[in-house]
Design a protein around this motif. Structure first.
Motif, PDB file in Angstrom:
ATOM      1  N   TYR A  39       0.831  -1.202   0.000  1.00 48.01           N
ATOM      2  CA  TYR A  39       0.000   0.000   0.000  1.00 48.01           C
ATOM      3  C   TYR A  39       0.871   1.259   0.000  1.00 48.01           C
ATOM      4  N   LEU A  40       1.936   1.194   0.776  1.00 47.56           N
ATOM      5  CA  LEU A  40       2.839   2.345   0.867  1.00 47.56           C
ATOM      6  C   LEU A  40       3.463   2.626  -0.505  1.00 47.56           C
ATOM      7  N   LEU A  41       3.890   1.556  -1.187  1.00 45.52           N
ATOM      8  CA  LEU A  41       4.470   1.708  -2.524  1.00 45.52           C
ATOM      9  C   LEU A  41       3.442   2.295  -3.480  1.00 45.52           C
ATOM     10  N   LEU A  42       2.229   1.793  -3.374  1.00 46.52           N
ATOM     11  CA  LEU A  42       1.155   2.264  -4.245  1.00 46.52           C
ATOM     12  C   LEU A  42       0.934   3.763  -4.019  1.00 46.52           C
ATOM     13  N   GLN A  43       0.902   4.134  -2.736  1.00 50.52           N
ATOM     14  CA  GLN A  43       0.673   5.530  -2.411  1.00 50.52           C
ATOM     15  C   GLN A  43       1.805   6.405  -2.944  1.00 50.52           C
TER      16      GLN A  43
ATOM     17  N   ASP B 214       1.411   8.896  -5.825  1.00 51.48           N
ATOM     18  CA  ASP B 214       1.281  10.149  -5.100  1.00 51.48           C
ATOM     19  C   ASP B 214      -0.158  10.361  -4.635  1.00 51.48           C
ATOM     20  N   LEU B 215      -0.746   9.298  -4.091  1.00 54.80           N
ATOM     21  CA  LEU B 215      -2.132   9.368  -3.622  1.00 54.80           C
ATOM     22  C   LEU B 215      -2.221  10.286  -2.412  1.00 54.80           C
ATOM     23  N   PRO B 216      -3.272  11.086  -2.325  1.00 60.32           N
ATOM     24  CA  PRO B 216      -3.462  11.884  -1.116  1.00 60.32           C
ATOM     25  C   PRO B 216      -3.599  10.948   0.084  1.00 60.32           C
ATOM     26  N   PRO B 217      -2.933  11.294   1.198  1.00 57.92           N
ATOM     27  CA  PRO B 217      -2.960  10.382   2.350  1.00 57.92           C
ATOM     28  C   PRO B 217      -4.357  10.101   2.875  1.00 57.92           C
ATOM     29  N   GLU B 218      -5.312  11.005   2.588  1.00 56.66           N
ATOM     30  CA  GLU B 218      -6.676  10.763   3.069  1.00 56.66           C
ATOM     31  C   GLU B 218      -7.239   9.465   2.509  1.00 56.66           C
ATOM     32  N   TYR B 219      -6.761   9.089   1.314  1.00 50.89           N
ATOM     33  CA  TYR B 219      -7.305   7.884   0.679  1.00 50.89           C
ATOM     34  C   TYR B 219      -6.609   6.622   1.151  1.00 50.89           C
ATOM     35  N   PHE B 220      -5.557   6.811   1.916  1.00 54.61           N
ATOM     36  CA  PHE B 220      -4.762   5.656   2.302  1.00 54.61           C
ATOM     37  C   PHE B 220      -5.568   4.558   2.989  1.00 54.61           C
ATOM     38  N   PRO B 221      -6.427   4.924   3.960  1.00 56.94           N
ATOM     39  CA  PRO B 221      -7.195   3.859   4.639  1.00 56.94           C
ATOM     40  C   PRO B 221      -8.121   3.098   3.703  1.00 56.94           C
ATOM     41  N   LEU B 222      -8.395   3.661   2.518  1.00 63.85           N
ATOM     42  CA  LEU B 222      -9.310   2.982   1.601  1.00 63.85           C
ATOM     43  C   LEU B 222      -8.640   1.837   0.859  1.00 63.85           C
ATOM     44  N   LEU B 223      -7.298   1.875   0.766  1.00 66.18           N
ATOM     45  CA  LEU B 223      -6.605   0.844  -0.018  1.00 66.18           C
ATOM     46  C   LEU B 223      -6.862  -0.560   0.528  1.00 66.18           C
ATOM     47  N   PRO B 224      -6.648  -0.803   1.841  1.00 67.04           N
ATOM     48  CA  PRO B 224      -6.939  -2.150   2.363  1.00 67.04           C
ATOM     49  C   PRO B 224      -8.403  -2.529   2.178  1.00 67.04           C
TER      50      PRO B 224
ATOM     51  N   PRO C   8       3.436   4.247 -13.628  1.00 66.87           N
ATOM     52  CA  PRO C   8       2.067   4.309 -13.117  1.00 66.87           C
ATOM     53  C   PRO C   8       1.101   4.901 -14.133  1.00 66.87           C
ATOM     54  N   GLY C   9      -0.082   4.340 -14.171  1.00 65.60           N
ATOM     55  CA  GLY C   9      -1.130   4.854 -15.052  1.00 65.60           C
ATOM     56  C   GLY C   9      -2.416   4.975 -14.271  1.00 65.60           C
ATOM     57  N   TRP C  10      -3.497   5.295 -14.964  1.00 67.20           N
ATOM     58  CA  TRP C  10      -4.742   5.533 -14.241  1.00 67.20           C
ATOM     59  C   TRP C  10      -5.290   4.252 -13.628  1.00 67.20           C
ATOM     60  N   ALA C  11      -4.925   3.086 -14.210  1.00 67.60           N
ATOM     61  CA  ALA C  11      -5.506   1.837 -13.731  1.00 67.60           C
ATOM     62  C   ALA C  11      -4.652   1.171 -12.660  1.00 67.60           C
ATOM     63  N   THR C  12      -3.493   1.757 -12.349  1.00 67.32           N
ATOM     64  CA  THR C  12      -2.540   1.063 -11.478  1.00 67.32           C
ATOM     65  C   THR C  12      -3.155   0.654 -10.139  1.00 67.32           C
ATOM     66  N   ALA C  13      -3.770   1.622  -9.454  1.00 67.32           N
ATOM     67  CA  ALA C  13      -4.276   1.335  -8.111  1.00 67.32           C
ATOM     68  C   ALA C  13      -5.315   0.213  -8.147  1.00 67.32           C
TER      69      ALA C  13
END
Lengths: 428, 320
Positions: A270-274, A278-288, A333-338
């Motif tokens: 998740y950290l690598l993905l972020q 360059d994901l905003p940290p607010e979205y971080f909890p949504l990854l799991p 990274p592209g739009w579909a990566t996450a």
């Protein structure tokens, strides 16, 4: 329920009636127990840092200490739970029930501890103890109550229900905090009640004696399931050594540990993905949450595929999905990566978590199943810990991308090796 | 089945009853704005009053805004407020002398440290983020810097190119916390933690770089004359009492312990060039904290500044 209707896939090869079509009631009951219990425990997990740091004014260091204190001990407790559960047929339910009850009571401990750090530490210890003790007997009960050829789906259903609970828990906690203006004690009370409900469902709906399936194509000669008191009373020898003496089981453990050591840990992913996106940290909890949702949707189909193709293939392909996730992260990274990484991670869990239990279960004789599964789970968990630690070190030495490239190479090598080591489980 | 239904009713009813009770009782503090009479014009020591959760000036009522962390300097006050619900989020609110809101920034995490430069132009805050740490039990911090002259906000200073012991450094586990600003409104000091060690780091905003100066320095606080740094030093592996308060002389990098014998987990604040204030857990291990002060030269003894208080900040007379 939709679980029953999904079984009507017309493309499924014909099966003996009543076998493989429906998930046994015991599995559904255990799934319900896990669902309710996970609501209870994830509620607390979601608010605990807030409560300890904001509510009680603990420093981050003290919180980290409390939180990490018992993680190492759970591995040993798990082995103990497996061993206790193997001491007779009815013990699985008793040991698992004690574990669930201990975790439920630990919420009461949190409530009564008030602000005292010692009381909180004791409550957290009780929760971890309960969690460690119950896992292996529960998985043994699942594997003993479903026919061997339908084990993949049985575990898939259980894991899907379990994950559902884990997704609901934080929502309930949020609702309670919102309704009460951050009254953490109310969260603990609701969690306690929910936990008790889980214990009750276990007590009422899970049979004490696991209805063992007719010994179908089980590799190791299983004694006719006559509950022989003489065997029960026999002093238990060290389960780990006995289970590992079996060459087939040893190969399962070796393959799982090898692949476990080549995984880098979800949080790193998740950290690598972020970082990469360059994901905003607010979205971080949504990854799991995204990965869990995929896991939830795919657990049952993956289990069914595992039953049809044998569990070896999905287990290996599942790790292939993880490897693909690493490669996606290495690519620009592209739009579909996450989305792609989260789906691949969901596939990985769906194709490996319950499937490994379904693979290993039939290899172990029923009277040593809980202990054997505990050995397998502990071995895998320890290997993953080593893998995550190694990746952390590699990141520090070489930077994120080179470390990930090395991890991908290691996983590819691990896969190649596991391809040769891992037995089919059913036939071998 | 009847047993289950009855049990569900009892458990559900009990839970609901407790939630309603908690709702009536009122759980935490709701966000409260400062009273109109409350300003930074009266020089003195400001702090957060634990009982009300609001900011007070020493000797006066707690009429300020409700904050979890507070600091003020120059003509600006900074208030960190935890937003309700999960995941944890923090609202950083910048006020002027009359407690008019100038800017509000929402960041993830739990309020941890707040600082304002002497001129009031630079602000920094740290939140304690949970849930994004790869270590089993670890935590991570997120430190932001806001420049009011340009309005430019750095949400996380983790991208700061860092030099450790003279070599450019990359690691996943770099964490910054506890910024303190120099009088030039460009240089700053902070804690950086990586690989299980903490360092005092000197940063340069214009050059956008940072280098470590010394190991085992947390939560630095620069003296008003810019010559010394008060900090907490880890002196024990005992998690119950790991830190002691020290002062480091920047001229020769020599440090000396202060007269406070307890473990201090706070970013100390200079009341003047000779005195430090900091929070200590309230007596008997109860919740909340008390404010203490101690001479900065290592002599004397700690004295109780204000019971049931935290987040001290000395505010001087308004500038011309």
């Amino acid at each position: 329920m939709y679980l029953a209707t999904t079984g009507r896939g017309s493309d499924a090869p014909p099966r003996p009636t009543g076998v493989g079509r429906r998930v046994p009631g015991t599995v559904l009951a255990l799934g319900a127990v896990s669902l309710v219990t996970d609501v209870s425990s994830e509620m607390v997990t979601a608010v605990l840092p807030l409560y300890l740091v904001l509510g009680l004014g603990l420093s981050p260091l003290q919180f980290g200490f409390l939180d990490g204190m018992f993680n190492g001990a759970t591995a040993l407790v798990r082995l103990l739970g497996g061993r206790l559960a193997d001491r007779g047929d009815g013990r699985h339910k008793a040991v698992a029930g004690a574990g669930y009850l201990l975790s439920a009571l630990s919420r009461l401990g949190l409530l009564l501890a008030g602000g005292a750090a010692g009381g909180i530490a004791a409550a957290l210890a009780a929760d971890r103890l309960g969690k460690g003790v119950r896992t292996a007997p529960r998985d043994a009960m699942i594997s003993l109550s479903a026919p061997p050829e339908a084990l993949g789906r049985a575990f898939g259903v259980h894991r899907a229900m379990d994950t559902t609970g884990a997704l609901i828990g934080p929502l309930v906690a949020f609702a309670v905090l919102w309704a009460t203006a951050d009254a953490y004690d109310a969260v603990f009370v609701v969690s306690f009640a929910t936990g008790l409900l889980g214990v009750l469902v276990l007590a009422l709906f899970v049979p004490g004696r696991t209805g063992r399936p007719v010994p179908a194509p089980v590799p190791v000669p299983v004694p006719v399931p006559a509950p022989a008191p003489a065997r029960v009373a026999r002093p238990a020898r060290p389960t780990a050594r006995r289970a590992l003496a079996d060459p087939v089981f040893r190969r399962v453990v070796a393959a799982a540990a090898l692949l476990g050591a080549a995984t880098i840990g979800d949080s790193f992913l998740y950290l690598l993905l972020q970082r990469r996106l360059d994901l905003p940290p607010e979205y971080f909890p949504l990854l799991p949450l995204g990965a869990a949702a995929c896991y939830l949707l795919l657990a049952v189909p993956a289990g069914r595929i595992a039953d049809r193709t044998g569990r070896r293939t999905p287990f290996l392909y599942g790790h292939g999905a993880l490897l693909a996730a690493y490669l996606v992260l290495l690519a620009p990274p592209g739009w579909a990566t996450a989305g792609l990484v989260l789906v691949l991670l969901g596939v990985f869990y769906a194709a490996t978590d319950g499937v490994l239990m379904a693979l290993a279960g039939p290899v172990l004789p029923p009277e040593r199943r809980a202990g054997g599964l505990a050995v397998l789970q502990t071995g895998q968990a320890l290997a993953r810990l080593v893998g995550a630690a190694g990746f952390g070190a590699a990141w520090t030495w070489w930077g994120a991308r080179p470390a990930l490239a090395v991890a991908a190479l290691a996983l590819a090598a691990g896969l190649a090796a596991a391809w040769r080591i891992l037995p089919e489980g059913k036939t071998s | 089945m009847a047993v289950l239904v009855a049990a569900v009713l009892v458990l559900l009813g009990g839970s609901l009853g407790y939630v309603l009770h908690a709702q009536q009782r009122g759980g935490g503090h709701r966000a409260v704005a400062a009273d109109a009479s409350f300003t930074l014009d009266g020089p003195g020591v400001y702090y957060r009053d634990a009982a009300s959760g609001r900011v007070a000036r020493r000797g006066g009522p707690a009429d300020g805004p409700s904050c979890e962390r507070f600091y003020a300097a120059g003509d600006r006050a900074l208030c960190l407020r935890a937003l309700p619900g999960t995941p944890a989020r923090t609202e950083a609110v910048v006020y002027d002398r009359r407690f008019t809101v100038l800017r509000t920034v929402t960041v993830p995490g739990i309020p941890n440290r707040a600082r304002v430069s002497a001129s009031g132009q630079l602000l920094s805050w740290t939140t304690f983020a949970v849930g994004d740490s790869y270590a089993v039990s670890g935590f991570s911090t997120r430190t932001s810097i806001l420049d009011l002259r340009t309005g430019y906000l750095v949400k996380s200073i983790e991208t700061l190119p860092l030099t450790v012991d003279g070599a450019r450094y990359h690691a996943a586990d770099v964490n910054y916390w506890g910024v303190t600003f120099a009088a030039d409104d460009n240089r700053f000091y902070a804690t950086v933690s990586t690989g299980g060690r903490t360092h005092l780091v000197e940063g340069d905003l214009k050059a956008w770089s940072a280098r470590t100066l010394r190991e085992n320095v947390e939560c630095p606080s620069l003296s008003p004359d810019g010559t010394r740094i008060a900090f907490k030093k880890k002196v024990s592996a005992d998690p119950a009492a790991p830190w002691r308060l020290y002062v480091l002389d920047l001229a020769d990098l020599r440090e000396h312990p202060l007269a406070e014998p307890h473990s201090v987990d706070d970013q100390a604040a200079w009341l003047d060039d000779r005195t430090l204030a900091y929070a200590l857990p309230a007596g008997e291990g109860g919740p909340g904290s008390d404010l203490w002060s101690v001479p900065a030269d290592g002599t004397g003894a700690p004295t109780l500044l204000a019971p049931g208080a935290s987040s001290p900040a000395a505010v001087l007379t308004p500038r011309g």
